[in-house]
Write a protein that holds these residues in place. Structure first.
Motif, PDB file in Angstrom:
ATOM      1  N   GLU A 124      31.397 -54.224  27.876  1.00 61.96           N
ATOM      2  CA  GLU A 124      31.610 -52.819  28.166  1.00 61.96           C
ATOM      3  C   GLU A 124      31.055 -52.472  29.544  1.00 61.96           C
ATOM      4  O   GLU A 124      30.005 -52.957  29.950  1.00 61.96           O
ATOM      5  N   VAL A 125      31.785 -51.608  30.261  1.00 57.01           N
ATOM      6  CA  VAL A 125      31.343 -51.148  31.570  1.00 57.01           C
ATOM      7  C   VAL A 125      30.396 -49.962  31.370  1.00 57.01           C
ATOM      8  O   VAL A 125      30.761 -48.977  30.721  1.00 57.01           O
ATOM      9  N   PRO A 126      29.178 -50.035  31.903  1.00 59.77           N
ATOM     10  CA  PRO A 126      28.240 -48.919  31.704  1.00 59.77           C
ATOM     11  C   PRO A 126      28.665 -47.679  32.481  1.00 59.77           C
ATOM     12  O   PRO A 126      29.287 -47.767  33.531  1.00 59.77           O
ATOM     13  N   GLN A 127      28.344 -46.535  31.933  1.00 63.04           N
ATOM     14  CA  GLN A 127      28.654 -45.253  32.567  1.00 63.04           C
ATOM     15  C   GLN A 127      27.347 -44.574  32.952  1.00 63.04           C
ATOM     16  O   GLN A 127      26.472 -44.368  32.108  1.00 63.04           O
ATOM     17  N   LEU A 128      27.204 -44.282  34.246  1.00 59.00           N
ATOM     18  CA  LEU A 128      26.025 -43.581  34.711  1.00 59.00           C
ATOM     19  C   LEU A 128      26.304 -42.082  34.673  1.00 59.00           C
ATOM     20  O   LEU A 128      27.268 -41.614  35.274  1.00 59.00           O
ATOM     21  N   TRP A 129      25.471 -41.343  33.979  1.00 55.71           N
ATOM     22  CA  TRP A 129      25.722 -39.915  33.891  1.00 55.71           C
ATOM     23  C   TRP A 129      24.423 -39.171  33.634  1.00 55.71           C
ATOM     24  O   TRP A 129      23.434 -39.729  33.177  1.00 55.71           O
ATOM     25  N   ASN A 130      24.465 -37.897  33.927  1.00 53.79           N
ATOM     26  CA  ASN A 130      23.319 -37.026  33.697  1.00 53.79           C
ATOM     27  C   ASN A 130      23.846 -35.609  33.501  1.00 53.79           C
ATOM     28  O   ASN A 130      24.738 -35.169  34.223  1.00 53.79           O
ATOM     29  N   GLU A 131      23.331 -34.928  32.525  1.00 49.99           N
ATOM     30  CA  GLU A 131      23.753 -33.559  32.251  1.00 49.99           C
ATOM     31  C   GLU A 131      22.529 -32.655  32.214  1.00 49.99           C
ATOM     32  O   GLU A 131      21.499 -33.015  31.636  1.00 49.99           O
ATOM     33  N   THR A 151      24.855 -19.618  29.295  1.00 49.85           N
ATOM     34  CA  THR A 151      24.543 -21.046  29.314  1.00 49.85           C
ATOM     35  C   THR A 151      25.459 -21.738  30.312  1.00 49.85           C
ATOM     36  O   THR A 151      26.682 -21.561  30.266  1.00 49.85           O
ATOM     37  N   THR A 152      24.882 -22.491  31.220  1.00 51.98           N
ATOM     38  CA  THR A 152      25.669 -23.227  32.217  1.00 51.98           C
ATOM     39  C   THR A 152      25.278 -24.705  32.176  1.00 51.98           C
ATOM     40  O   THR A 152      24.145 -25.046  31.830  1.00 51.98           O
ATOM     41  N   MET A 153      26.227 -25.550  32.549  1.00 54.24           N
ATOM     42  CA  MET A 153      26.006 -26.992  32.545  1.00 54.24           C
ATOM     43  C   MET A 153      26.357 -27.580  33.908  1.00 54.24           C
ATOM     44  O   MET A 153      27.340 -27.178  34.530  1.00 54.24           O
ATOM     45  N   GLN A 154      25.527 -28.494  34.366  1.00 55.13           N
ATOM     46  CA  GLN A 154      25.856 -29.312  35.525  1.00 55.13           C
ATOM     47  C   GLN A 154      25.943 -30.762  35.066  1.00 55.13           C
ATOM     48  O   GLN A 154      24.994 -31.291  34.492  1.00 55.13           O
ATOM     49  N   ARG A 155      27.095 -31.392  35.314  1.00 63.03           N
ATOM     50  CA  ARG A 155      27.335 -32.762  34.850  1.00 63.03           C
ATOM     51  C   ARG A 155      27.504 -33.668  36.061  1.00 63.03           C
ATOM     52  O   ARG A 155      28.306 -33.379  36.953  1.00 63.03           O
ATOM     53  N   LEU A 156      26.771 -34.753  36.069  1.00 60.15           N
ATOM     54  CA  LEU A 156      26.817 -35.700  37.185  1.00 60.15           C
ATOM     55  C   LEU A 156      27.159 -37.092  36.663  1.00 60.15           C
ATOM     56  O   LEU A 156      26.531 -37.585  35.735  1.00 60.15           O
ATOM     57  N   TYR A 157      28.179 -37.699  37.272  1.00 67.11           N
ATOM     58  CA  TYR A 157      28.601 -39.055  36.907  1.00 67.11           C
ATOM     59  C   TYR A 157      28.555 -39.916  38.167  1.00 67.11           C
ATOM     60  O   TYR A 157      28.739 -39.410  39.282  1.00 67.11           O
TER      61      TYR A 157
END
Length: 202
Positions: A124-131, A151-157
């Motif tokens: 499996e290819v790893p996914q780098l993310w942060n929310e 409520t707000t979200m910031q998503r970083l990949y």
């Protein structure tokens, strides 16, 4: 900073090779030289999931972060081993691309220097993310009255995409005939004239 925290967005950042070239030292050693950086793109939700927007504003917080990271890339690489080894991998990839494109005739022993590869345990290819989630809570008579509001979200990949396919070798065909298993570099009396191994973006 306050504007960035109050706005919901999704974006991705990835490592790229900005500039790459192969140089030759006076004693005939091939030296891959690269300049790396970080790119950033804001994303929106499309029919197939998150998609890159055509253009990302230069004021976007991740664009500013990418610019600062790129400016201090070599300094960061000396302090973070993961970034350092990523840069070394990019150098090895550039050198391998150079040898392939000039048609270097390498002895079979070059391909048996490493240890025998073991079977991969995970394909499996790893996914780098942060929310990151921001929420304002309003109380009234001891109760939360805005549970689903504000409520707000910031998503970083993120990930890695060297993009070496954009680079092409220029003027390296003549030395390719002289480059043999031992990389007979001493035949280059004036390497600057014979070897123009600059990888220029196409």
């Amino acid at each position: 900073a306050g504007e960035a925290l109050g706005k919901e967005w999704s974006a991705r950042e990835w490592f790229v090779v900005r500039k790459a070239e192969v140089q030759m030292s006076g004693d005939g050693v091939l030296l891959p030289c690269i300049r790396m950086g970080v790119e950033a793109r804001e994303q929106i939700l499309g029919p197939s999931g998150l998609e890159d927007v055509p253009t990302t504003k230069p004021t976007h917080p991740l664009v500013k972060y990418a610019e600062l990271f790129t400016h201090n890339f070599d300094l960061i690489a000396e302090r973070k081993s993961a970034v350092y080894h990523l840069r070394e991998l990019a150098k090895a990839s550039v050198l391998a691309k150079f040898l392939m494109e000039v048609g270097a005739d390498l002895d079979q022993s070059w391909f048996s220097l490493g240890a025998e590869a073991s079977e991969a345990c995970c394909m499996e290819v790893p996914q780098l993310w942060n929310e990151l989630c921001h929420s304002k809570i309003r109380l009234q008579d001891g109760r939360i009255v805005n549970m689903n509001d504000d409520t707000t979200m910031q998503r970083l990949y993120g990930g890695v995409q060297f993009g070496l396919d954009k680079f092409q070798l220029s003027g390296a065909r003549q030395p390719a005939r002289m480059l043999s298993a031992g990389l007979a570099a001493r035949q280059f009396v004036q390497p600057a004239r014979h070897l123009s191994a600059t990888l220029s973006a196409g």
